[in-house]
Design an enzyme around this catalytic site. Structure first.
Site, PDB file in Angstrom:
ATOM      1  N   ASP A   1      -6.880 -23.043   5.098  1.00 30.03           N
ATOM      2  CA  ASP A   1      -8.249 -22.524   4.990  1.00 30.03           C
ATOM      3  C   ASP A   1      -9.027 -22.846   6.265  1.00 30.03           C
ATOM      4  OD1 ASP A   1     -10.552 -21.413   3.941  1.00 30.03           O
ATOM      5  OD2 ASP A   1     -10.675 -22.763   2.216  1.00 30.03           O
TER       6      ASP A   1
ATOM      7  N   LYS B   1     -17.812 -26.671   4.534  1.00 28.93           N
ATOM      8  CA  LYS B   1     -17.294 -25.344   4.251  1.00 28.93           C
ATOM      9  C   LYS B   1     -18.303 -24.577   3.405  1.00 28.93           C
ATOM     10  CE  LYS B   1     -13.134 -24.725   2.919  1.00 28.93           C
ATOM     11  NZ  LYS B   1     -13.170 -23.490   3.720  1.00 28.93           N
TER      12      LYS B   1
ATOM     13  N   GLU C   1     -12.567 -22.769  -3.179  1.00 29.69           N
ATOM     14  CA  GLU C   1     -11.856 -23.432  -2.068  1.00 29.69           C
ATOM     15  C   GLU C   1     -11.625 -24.905  -2.392  1.00 29.69           C
ATOM     16  OE1 GLU C   1     -13.275 -20.747   1.755  1.00 29.69           O
ATOM     17  OE2 GLU C   1     -14.549 -22.383   1.115  1.00 29.69           O
TER      18      GLU C   1
ATOM     19  N   LYS D   1     -15.718 -25.418  16.218  1.00 30.27           N
ATOM     20  CA  LYS D   1     -16.008 -26.036  14.912  1.00 30.27           C
ATOM     21  C   LYS D   1     -16.063 -27.571  14.911  1.00 30.27           C
ATOM     22  CE  LYS D   1     -16.065 -21.962  12.838  1.00 30.27           C
ATOM     23  NZ  LYS D   1     -15.173 -21.495  11.815  1.00 30.27           N
TER      24      LYS D   1
HETATM   25  C1  5RP Z   1     -15.769 -19.778   3.276  1.00 31.37           C
HETATM   26  C2  5RP Z   1     -15.442 -20.872   4.220  1.00 31.37           C
HETATM   27  C3  5RP Z   1     -14.768 -20.492   5.498  1.00 31.37           C
HETATM   28  O1  5RP Z   1     -13.542 -21.147   5.561  1.00 31.37           O
HETATM   29  C4  5RP Z   1     -15.634 -20.903   6.635  1.00 31.37           C
HETATM   30  O2  5RP Z   1     -16.903 -20.283   6.477  1.00 31.37           O
HETATM   31  C5  5RP Z   1     -15.028 -20.524   7.984  1.00 31.37           C
HETATM   32  O3  5RP Z   1     -15.055 -19.137   8.143  1.00 31.37           O
HETATM   33  P1  5RP Z   1     -14.536 -18.433   9.465  1.00 31.37           P
HETATM   34  O4  5RP Z   1     -13.069 -18.673   9.558  1.00 31.37           O
HETATM   35  O5  5RP Z   1     -14.901 -16.981   9.267  1.00 31.37           O
HETATM   36  O6  5RP Z   1     -15.282 -19.034  10.637  1.00 31.37           O
HETATM   37  O7  5RP Z   1     -15.669 -22.039   3.985  1.00 31.37           O
HETATM   38  O8  5RP Z   1     -16.463 -20.252   2.149  1.00 31.37           O
END
Ligand code: 5RP
Length: 228
Positions: free
Chosen positions: A83, A97, A106, A124
């Site tokens: 994820d 998240k 999740e 990130k």
């Molecule tokens: C969804 C999440 C996603 O994993 C998080 O927002 C990261 O998203 P992205 O890969 O588009 O940057 O927690 O609820």
């Protein structure tokens, strides 16, 4: 490499960790979408897996990619979940998240997983959670204004109840609302998580302390693998 190339690199690395016979948790978001696409290619080449998606969006991507879906009724343990995340704290690997509104499913899937692999690009990682993004908090619709007031009383600045691009209030896959709460840099993530857990009306929040077993960070040059 642009950000999407980095996300794809981390996603492909993570997809290479999946083996036939595994039950795989499929995350949500743009980075997870690259991973689902890659797993679909591997399934077409003979990889035999069952997947538990963390959102309706990821379920649709998985179906389109030819990945078989299962549920917790059939499999209570997930071998590996892959994820994305919105922030990763460098020292601890605690996560924020939920900017994709899928945080509840999740967290359920991550908690049931033997291995929880987080895939991110180099934008990130942060020194302290809360530096750049709010903490998404999923609340039941009934009385959400009162729940918001409780959150504000404990120090949250609520940017907004999350809305769709159309302007309508967002409803999660579970029929709830999201309140994006800014606390600033968070000194004690576990203490804040415990306080959020204690508020009636809060279903779940986007703080994921001590859950990631691996974090794959894709930079311009390589995919770094971090472990707690
Ligand atoms: C969804 C999440 C996603 O994993 C998080 O927002 C990261 O998203 P992205 O890969 O588009 O940057 O927690 O609820």
């Amino acid at each position: 490499m642009n950000v999407d190339d980095c996300k794809r690199a981390a996603a492909h690395y993570a997809a290479s960790l999946v083996e036939s016979g595994m039950v795989v948790g499929l995350g949500t978001g743009s980075t997870a979408a690259f991973m689902i696409e890659r797993l679909g290619e591997r399934v077409a080449e003979g990889l035999d897996i069952l997947a538990i998606p963390t959102s309706e969006e990821s379920a649709a991507l998985a179906r389109a990619a030819g990945i078989k879906i299962t549920t917790f009724a059939e499999h209570s343990v997930v071998d590996i979940t892959i994820d994305g995340a919105d922030e990763v704290e460098r020292k601890t690997l605690h996560l924020i998240k939920g900017l994709g509104a899928a945080l509840l499913r999740e967290k359920i899937v991550a908690q049931a997983s033997r291995r929880f692999v987080v895939i991110v690009d180099a934008t990130k990682p942060v020194n302290q959670l809360g530096e750049r993004v709010p903490v998404p908090v999923e609340v039941v619709p009934f009385g959400y204004e009162a729940t918001a007031a409780r959150l504000e009383a404990m120090g949250a600045k609520i940017i907004r109840p999350r809305r769709k691009l159309t302007g309508e209030l967002l409803t999660t896959d579970n029929g709830n609302r999201i309140l994006d709460c800014t606390f600033g840099p968070i000194e004690d993530v576990q203490a804040l998580a415990a306080r959020l857990d204690g508020i009636v009306g809060v279903v779940e929040h986007g703080l994921f302390p001590n859950m990631a077993t691996d974090v794959l960070v894709a930079t311009e040059r390589e995919v770094e693998q971090w472990a707690p």
